[in-house]
Design a protein around this motif. Structure first.
Motif, PDB file in Angstrom:
ATOM      1  N   LEU B  44       0.930  46.958  61.631  1.00 21.02           N
ATOM      2  CA  LEU B  44       0.423  45.612  61.333  1.00 21.02           C
ATOM      3  C   LEU B  44      -1.019  45.536  61.786  1.00 21.02           C
ATOM      4  O   LEU B  44      -1.314  45.800  62.966  1.00 21.02           O
ATOM      5  N   LYS B  52      -0.212  38.555  63.824  1.00 28.31           N
ATOM      6  CA  LYS B  52       0.453  39.850  64.015  1.00 28.31           C
ATOM      7  C   LYS B  52       1.464  39.813  65.162  1.00 28.31           C
ATOM      8  O   LYS B  52       2.624  40.193  65.005  1.00 28.31           O
ATOM      9  N   VAL B 204       1.517  46.836  66.218  1.00 24.48           N
ATOM     10  CA  VAL B 204       0.244  46.166  66.003  1.00 24.48           C
ATOM     11  C   VAL B 204      -0.794  47.021  66.710  1.00 24.48           C
ATOM     12  O   VAL B 204      -0.595  47.387  67.870  1.00 24.48           O
TER      13      VAL B 204
END
Ligand SMILES: Nc1ncnc2c1ncn2[C@@H]1O[C@H](COP(=O)(O)OP(=O)(O)OP(=O)(O)O)[C@@H](O)[C@H]1O
Ligand SMILES: [Mg+2]
Lengths: 227, 251
Positions: B44, B52, B204
């Protein structure tokens, strides 16, 4: 000016002082033990999302912190008497001291709980620990380790404050001093001796708490630094 | 209507369908959908505030969604009757701030959850702690306390702690953002090894080079929406101007 001190007369009464000192320690021990339990439960209660629970715990803490210990002792003493319940002076003293110190430990332990970062709890939640497990492993132990110095100081203060239970004739150290001095007319010597004994009791308690800390906080034992 | 979820090998490990989430008036997730298959690595990316972390936290139910559906390892996360602890046994999550328990040794940090949640014996949990620590290259730190470790070592220990629960999917939220480049490298290496072992992961990250190397799928979030998604190649040849600007290639 002629200061004429006679300690020999006082020291003859050492068995009475010893009994008094032991009773003072017993009171302190009971109030420390039960006060810790009340403090943990009270702190959990104050942080509860249940408004009624947190309110009750808040009222308890504020009521105790804003009234004199001696008045609290009388309230317990005469309260039980007016209910027709008969307890020894020692039991009443222990109960009143426990109720008193429980309020202070509630506040101290709550501050400890509040100092645990949210991230610690989220990490524990992420590991699937239950709420009770999180409280026990991730919140309570590190919180108590953090506030241990203030907590133990509070218990030493309580031991010293237990001298006012002499007012309801609990046979602790100060009560012993009161009748020894009225027996011997050696008031100044008596209270000098008693002050020294209180200092020794304080030191004994501090040493005990220090040792206990090493046992229950392995990190402190290993690293020697506060958490 | 009664509906059962079939655990076929084809069903995604994580799937989000049209997920909406607001914090008060602030719409953070605005119809987000994506899915991660077994053994896949989904990365992400997106600007600060694009949602996110929120998307990741919804997967492990650290945030409750307003509408849409999230299914993770056959747990219907959006269902109010979700067995939260069962979900979290299947999902490992690692945060930017390692969040190791400071009063416990690394070994105790790792064995705590297996012993108290799964009822694994102490001896077995300790053996397992040794294994996961070897996996992240920290066998020698078993009896140290977190503060005795560097940031990178703490983060690797936190990853090991999650691995000890044998999760089916791992979530990483900017796990290297607090680290200097050298320490970042050692943590990323651990994550690469996990990916090579076939661990399903959603992460992320702001490390674009790393994302390019590891991602099977990239999701670019922009203003709460999945703005662009595709294989790692979209990072080198973005289709939308927003992603192009984000990865800094320009158009
Ligand atoms: N618990 C919360 N309460 C209110 N607002 C929140 C909360 N969590 C996040 N937000 C807001 O939601 C938006 C999205 O946050 P989020 O953390 O998901 O962004 P992000 O993409 O992870 O950003 P970053 O790259 O900075 O980590 C931000 O504007 C943030 O301020
Ligand atoms: Mg974030």
């Amino acid at each position: 000016m002629n200061l004429n001190l006679d300690f020999a007369t006082i020291l003859e009464r050492w068995p009475a002082f010893l009994d008094g000192a032991l009773l003072t320690l017993q009171l302190a021990f009971i109030a420390t033990l039960l006060g810790t339990v009340i403090g943990v439960l009270g702190a959990i209660g104050r942080r509860s999302h249940h408004p009624v629970v947190s309110r009750i715990c808040g009222i308890y803490v504020e009521a105790i912190r804003n009234t004199p210990l001696l008045v609290q002792i009388f309230l317990v003493y005469f309260g039980l008497a007016s209910l027709g319940l008969k307890f020894s002076a020692f039991a009443v003293a222990a109960a009143a001291l426990t109720i008193n110190v429980g309020a202070y430990t509630t506040e101290i332990i709550r501050a400890g709980f509040d100092s645990i970062p949210r991230g610690q709890i989220e990490a524990a939640e992420g590991l699937a620990l239950s709420r009770a497990q999180i409280y026990w492993h991730v919140v309570m132990w590190p919180a108590i380790e953090k506030v241990y110095p203030s907590l133990t100081s509070q218990f030493v203060l309580l031991m010293l404050a237990s001298s006012v239970t002499s007012q309801i004739s609990a046979e602790e150290l100060t009560a012993v001093a009161n009748y020894v001095q009225s027996d011997t007319y050696r008031a100044f010597e008596t209270y000098i001796l008693v002050a020294l004994v209180y200092i020794v009791l304080s030191l004994v308690m501090r040493a005990g708490f220090w040792l206990l800390g090493l046992v229950i906080f392995p990190r402190r034992r290993r690293l020697g630094t506060p958490l | 209507m009664h509906q059962t979820l079939n655990a076929t090998p084809q069903s995604p490990v994580v799937s989000l369908k049209n997920v909406h989430k607001s914090f008060g008036p602030l719409k953070v997730l605005d119809g987000v959908s994506f899915a991660v298959d077994r053994g896949e690595v989904l990365v992400l990316i997106g600007r600060s505030g694009s949602g996110k972390s929120t998307a990741l936290r919804c997967i492990d139910r650290f945030e409750k969604i307003d509408s849409g559906e999230i299914v993770v390892c056959d747990h219907r996360v959006s269902d109010p009757k979700l067995d939260l602890r069962a979900l979290r046994q299947d999902v490992g999550i690692v945060f930017q701030s390692y969040n190791l328990f400071p009063h416990l040794t690394i070994e105790e940090n790792i064995t705590l959850a297996p012993c108290s949640v799964k009822g694994v014996s102490k001896a077995q949990a300790k053996e397992q702690a040794r294994q996961v620590l070897a996996q992240v290259g920290l066998e020698d730190k078993l009896h140290q306390y977190p503060e005795q470790l560097s940031g990178g070592q703490q983060q690797r220990a936190a990853i090991a702690r999650s691995l000890a629960m044998q999760p089916k999917v791992m979530l990483f939220d900017e796990v290297t953002s607090a680290l200097d480049p050298e320490l970042t490298g050692e943590v990323l290496k651990v994550i690469e090894a996990l990916a090579a072992d076939g661990m399903t992961m959603v992460m992320v990250t702001h490390e674009m080079g790393f994302a390019r190397g590891i991602a099977n799928r990239v999701v670019f979030m922009h203003r709460g929406k999945v703005h662009e998604t595709g294989p790692a190649a979209i990072l080198t040849s973005p289709a939308t101007p927003e992603l192009a600007q984000f990865v800094g290639t320009g158009l």
